[in-house]
Scaffold this motif. Structure first.
Motif, PDB file in Angstrom:
ATOM      1  N   GLY A 492      14.754   3.287  27.365  1.00 20.41           N
ATOM      2  CA  GLY A 492      15.483   3.276  28.527  1.00 20.41           C
ATOM      3  C   GLY A 492      16.745   2.332  28.596  1.00 20.41           C
ATOM      4  O   GLY A 492      17.588   2.411  29.177  1.00 20.41           O
ATOM      5  N   LYS A 493      16.456   0.882  27.425  1.00 22.56           N
ATOM      6  CA  LYS A 493      18.098  -0.186  27.448  1.00 22.56           C
ATOM      7  C   LYS A 493      18.151  -0.236  26.624  1.00 22.56           C
ATOM      8  O   LYS A 493      18.021  -0.347  25.810  1.00 22.56           O
ATOM      9  N   ASP A 506      17.315 -15.545  18.707  1.00 26.06           N
ATOM     10  CA  ASP A 506      15.799 -15.307  18.028  1.00 26.06           C
ATOM     11  C   ASP A 506      15.341 -13.903  18.685  1.00 26.06           C
ATOM     12  O   ASP A 506      13.988 -13.963  18.029  1.00 26.06           O
ATOM     13  N   PHE A 507      15.021 -13.198  19.820  1.00 23.78           N
ATOM     14  CA  PHE A 507      14.172 -12.137  20.220  1.00 23.78           C
ATOM     15  C   PHE A 507      13.638 -11.595  19.433  1.00 23.78           C
ATOM     16  O   PHE A 507      12.732 -10.984  19.445  1.00 23.78           O
ATOM     17  N   TYR A 508      14.885 -11.292  18.675  1.00 30.27           N
ATOM     18  CA  TYR A 508      14.711  -9.832  17.242  1.00 30.27           C
ATOM     19  C   TYR A 508      14.025 -10.172  16.719  1.00 30.27           C
ATOM     20  O   TYR A 508      13.606  -8.689  15.818  1.00 30.27           O
ATOM     21  N   ASP A 509      13.609 -11.167  16.070  1.00 27.48           N
ATOM     22  CA  ASP A 509      12.330 -11.704  15.178  1.00 27.48           C
ATOM     23  C   ASP A 509      11.495 -11.515  15.224  1.00 27.48           C
ATOM     24  O   ASP A 509      10.459 -11.227  14.686  1.00 27.48           O
ATOM     25  N   ASN A 510      10.563 -10.926  16.672  1.00 24.64           N
ATOM     26  CA  ASN A 510       9.620 -10.708  16.602  1.00 24.64           C
ATOM     27  C   ASN A 510       9.612  -9.022  17.885  1.00 24.64           C
ATOM     28  O   ASN A 510       9.403  -9.165  18.804  1.00 24.64           O
ATOM     29  N   PRO A 511       9.757  -7.752  16.852  1.00 31.65           N
ATOM     30  CA  PRO A 511       8.924  -6.546  17.475  1.00 31.65           C
ATOM     31  C   PRO A 511       8.306  -6.457  18.681  1.00 31.65           C
ATOM     32  O   PRO A 511       8.713  -5.976  19.907  1.00 31.65           O
ATOM     33  N   SER A 512       7.252  -7.251  18.788  1.00 36.05           N
ATOM     34  CA  SER A 512       5.836  -7.206  19.764  1.00 36.05           C
ATOM     35  C   SER A 512       6.612  -7.837  20.812  1.00 36.05           C
ATOM     36  O   SER A 512       6.409  -7.298  22.149  1.00 36.05           O
ATOM     37  N   ASN A 513       8.443  -8.553  20.983  1.00 38.22           N
ATOM     38  CA  ASN A 513       8.596  -9.054  22.434  1.00 38.22           C
ATOM     39  C   ASN A 513       8.898  -7.909  22.415  1.00 38.22           C
ATOM     40  O   ASN A 513       8.957  -7.804  24.604  1.00 38.22           O
ATOM     41  N   PHE A 514       9.150  -6.863  22.707  1.00 35.95           N
ATOM     42  CA  PHE A 514       9.851  -5.277  23.353  1.00 35.95           C
ATOM     43  C   PHE A 514       8.849  -4.951  23.863  1.00 35.95           C
ATOM     44  O   PHE A 514       8.872  -2.969  24.115  1.00 35.95           O
ATOM     45  N   TYR A 515       6.853  -4.473  23.158  1.00 34.87           N
ATOM     46  CA  TYR A 515       6.609  -3.413  23.689  1.00 34.87           C
ATOM     47  C   TYR A 515       6.494  -3.047  24.662  1.00 34.87           C
ATOM     48  O   TYR A 515       6.232  -1.902  25.498  1.00 34.87           O
ATOM     49  N   ASN A 516       6.360  -3.922  25.771  1.00 28.84           N
ATOM     50  CA  ASN A 516       6.034  -3.938  27.274  1.00 28.84           C
ATOM     51  C   ASN A 516       6.984  -3.147  27.665  1.00 28.84           C
ATOM     52  O   ASN A 516       7.145  -2.632  28.699  1.00 28.84           O
ATOM     53  N   ALA A 517       8.550  -3.003  27.208  1.00 25.00           N
ATOM     54  CA  ALA A 517       9.361  -2.486  27.836  1.00 25.00           C
ATOM     55  C   ALA A 517       9.645  -0.870  27.063  1.00 25.00           C
ATOM     56  O   ALA A 517      10.460  -0.022  27.059  1.00 25.00           O
ATOM     57  N   ILE A 518       8.433  -0.699  26.373  1.00 22.06           N
ATOM     58  CA  ILE A 518       8.620   0.756  25.550  1.00 22.06           C
ATOM     59  C   ILE A 518       8.424   1.266  26.745  1.00 22.06           C
ATOM     60  O   ILE A 518       7.256   1.630  27.578  1.00 22.06           O
ATOM     61  N   ASP A 519       9.221   2.382  27.240  1.00 21.72           N
ATOM     62  CA  ASP A 519       9.494   3.686  28.202  1.00 21.72           C
ATOM     63  C   ASP A 519       8.244   4.178  27.681  1.00 21.72           C
ATOM     64  O   ASP A 519       7.873   5.230  26.767  1.00 21.72           O
TER      65      ASP A 519
END
Length: 592
Positions: A492-493, A506-519
């Motif tokens: 959503g962002k 290099d935030f993109y190097d680890n997809p797990s950084n975004f797991y908590n943001a999943i809709d």
């Protein structure tokens, strides 16, 4: 024997200046050798005919279909006895000289057709009193046809077809074979009657444009609200409550984009108010675009939109207002009415050139365009489900949320369209502005890429004066923007919104950084593995330029992920790895 030194030196100077001022990529003028001093030597040049075989005095220049490039050669004024000039089917550009009658005093046959001349037809053509034939068709001329041409008594044939001319045609007193086709603004004579200048919609146009453009710079929201008020001069509204709700709804939409778009519009005001029109871009339209035949009269668009009534307004962007319309055959239209035809000239030309030439399942269909007076309008197939951004960021709580299969199909469709533009389309088109606001959804939520006003070309054979303005080496900017749209579909962002507060580059190097943001609406439905695989692809897309995949690689890997979900490919590819699948070929992205 009559030698070169005794001949008409001005004619030799004339031909020298033509050869020096024009590009000759095909070497048709190679035999124009001025080192020769034999009798009547210039009479043997390609395209040159002389008055007399023993005199270097040019009578006719037939330089048609030679691929010549450059502007109209003013050195022709030294060919003082020239009566016949044919520059047709070349790549000449720029304006026709305003003092053309002084340059071609005795011209009888004048053919500049199928080039890329711009600006207005010079009024001084009316002073070419010997003129019999005038062919200016298939250029990019604008403005009105000089009424003074009607005074040319010897005129037998004129052609102004396939330009952007407007206004009344000359009323010739003698029989003249004339051709005005495909000039949507032409009127009078045997054509349609010219509109009355007192038309209320036309009178209102100036205040509409001025108010809204100024409003973009200072206050977009206030400008739109004022526009709604001013439109009461053109249309009487019977349903006031509906009008107020429409104004509020559009006002909210404007508020949602003003913070991100105001500075962009201010920059474009400075950048695109320049009066000149890039002639190389015009050539691409006149030759590659193959010219749209679906021109639409302004009166028709006024009729189908109820004089651009606010009840029919469905959106507003930085270029213009969008209206819904309905043709007599029941077909629904989305009509974009530009705020300022001069300010957004480049965007209008790119939009018509690209969408008029290319058709693809995931590109919004352009049905036609209108160029009349100061109006510039584009008519598209109406997309019932509107912008993708509306579904990802709904203004109304009752709007349903997109399920993952719908989001996955939207992602794959966008990738398919971009891959086709980058890798299959002959121009190599880079959209340069991919975002959820420019993705439209049809009845079946199939995505359609729109808004090509900022597009650039990768084809090395496509040239233009400004170089970097219209050309780009690769499509990596689109890859980044598409990755950001993937993040938006999943969380959503956009990527920038997700990483704005992060100090890690290099935030993109680890997809797990975004797991908590999943809709949260995407969890618990059995699609978690696929969502994570697509998230990994999104991270690859936003890496530094030299590390990003191509759009074809992105499309192929997305296809593998979708196939793996439904058991049609090996599970080993379902993690979203960046291997190019051997079973997915480029033809797959050409689906119409």
């Amino acid at each position: 024997m009559l030698m070169a030194g005794q001949s008409t030196e001005t004619d030799i100077l004339c031909l020298k200046s033509i050869k020096n001022s024009l590009e000759d990529p095909n070497n048709y003028l190679q035999n124009w050798n001025f080192n020769n001093n034999t009798e009547s030597f210039i009479c043997g040049f390609n395209g040159v005919e002389c008055w007399h075989p023993y005199e270097n005095r040019v009578l006719t220049l037939k330089l048609s279909n030679m691929g010549l490039k450059g502007q109209f050669p003013r050195g022709l004024q030294n060919c003082s006895s020239l009566t016949d000039l044919d520059f047709s089917f070349n790549e000449l550009s720029g304006p026709i000289p305003s003092d053309i009658a002084r340059i071609l005093t005795f011209i009888i046959n004048f053919d500049l057709s199928n080039n890329m001349f711009t600006d207005e037809i010079p009024m001084s053509l009316a002073n070419c009193t010997y003129l019999n034939v005038l062919k200016l068709n298939n250029n990019m001329l604008s403005g009105e046809i000089p009424m003074q041409l009607a005074a040319l008594r010897r005129l037998k044939e004129v052609s102004f077809a396939n330009n952007y001319l407007s206004g009344p045609v000359p009323l010739f007193s003698t029989t003249v074979d004339s051709n005005y086709v495909n000039n949507s603004g032409i009127c009078g004579g045997s054509l349609r009657p010219c509109p009355l200048r007192s038309d209320k919609c036309s009178d209102f146009l100036h205040s509409f444009k001025s108010g809204l453009i100024v409003g973009y710079v200072f206050s977009l929201t206030c400008s739109v609200m004022l526009t709604f008020m001013f439109y009461s001069k053109c249309v009487q509204f019977k349903k006031k409550n509906n009008y107020v709700n429409k104004a509020k709804e559009l006002g909210k939409y404007v508020c949602s984009i003003v913070s991100r778009r105001t500075q962009v519009v201010v920059n474009q005001v400075h950048k695109y108010l320049q009066p000149r029109l890039e002639h190389k871009e015009i050539k691409e339209i006149s030759v590659l675009f193959e010219r749209l035949t679906s021109t639409i009269w302004l009166e028709e668009l006024r009729e189908v939109t109820d004089c651009f009534a606010m009840d029919n307004a469905i959106g507003v962007g930085k270029m213009g207002m969008m209206y819904q319309g309905k043709l007599r055959n029941g077909q629904l239209l989305a009509v974009k009415r530009l705020f300022d035809s001069k300010m957004f000239k480049k965007q209008f030309l790119l939009e018509t050139m690209i969408l008029g030439r290319y058709k693809h399942k995931n590109i919004v269909p352009l049905l036609g365009f209108c160029i009349e007076e100061n109006e510039r309008l584009l008519a598209y197939t109406y997309m019932s489900n509107g912008r993708l951004s509306k579904w990802l960021h709904p203004l109304k709580s009752e709007v349903k949320r997109l399920k993952w299969p719908e989001r996955a199909n939207i992602a794959l469709g966008i990738a398919r369209g971009l891959s086709w533009l980058h890798h299959t389309c002959d121009l190599g088109i880079v959209h340069f502005n991919i975002c959820s606001e420019c993705i439209l959804l049809d009845d079946n939520f199939e995505p359609k890429i729109s808004n090509f006003g900022e597009a650039k070309f990768m084809n090395p054979n496509i040239e233009d004066d400004l170089g970097i303005t219209f050309k780009v080496h690769d499509g990596k900017k689109d890859v980044y923007d598409f990755g950001s749209v993937l993040f938006e579909l999943i969380t959503g962002k956009t990527y920038n919104e997700l990483t704005r507060s992060s100090t890690t580059t290099d935030f993109y190097d680890n997809p797990s950084n975004f797991y908590n943001a999943i809709d949260k609406s995407l969890t618990g439905e059995g699609f978690e593995k696929e969502v994570c695989a697509v998230l990994k692809i999104a991270c690859e897309c936003v890496k530094p330029t030299n590390q990003r995949p191509t759009m074809l690689e992105v499309h192929n890997n997305l296809s593998n992920v979708m196939k793996a979900q439904y058991g049609t490919s090996d599970d080993s590819n379902s993690t979203g790895g960046l291997e190019i699948a051997s079973d997915i070929i480029i033809e797959e992205i050409v689906e119409l």
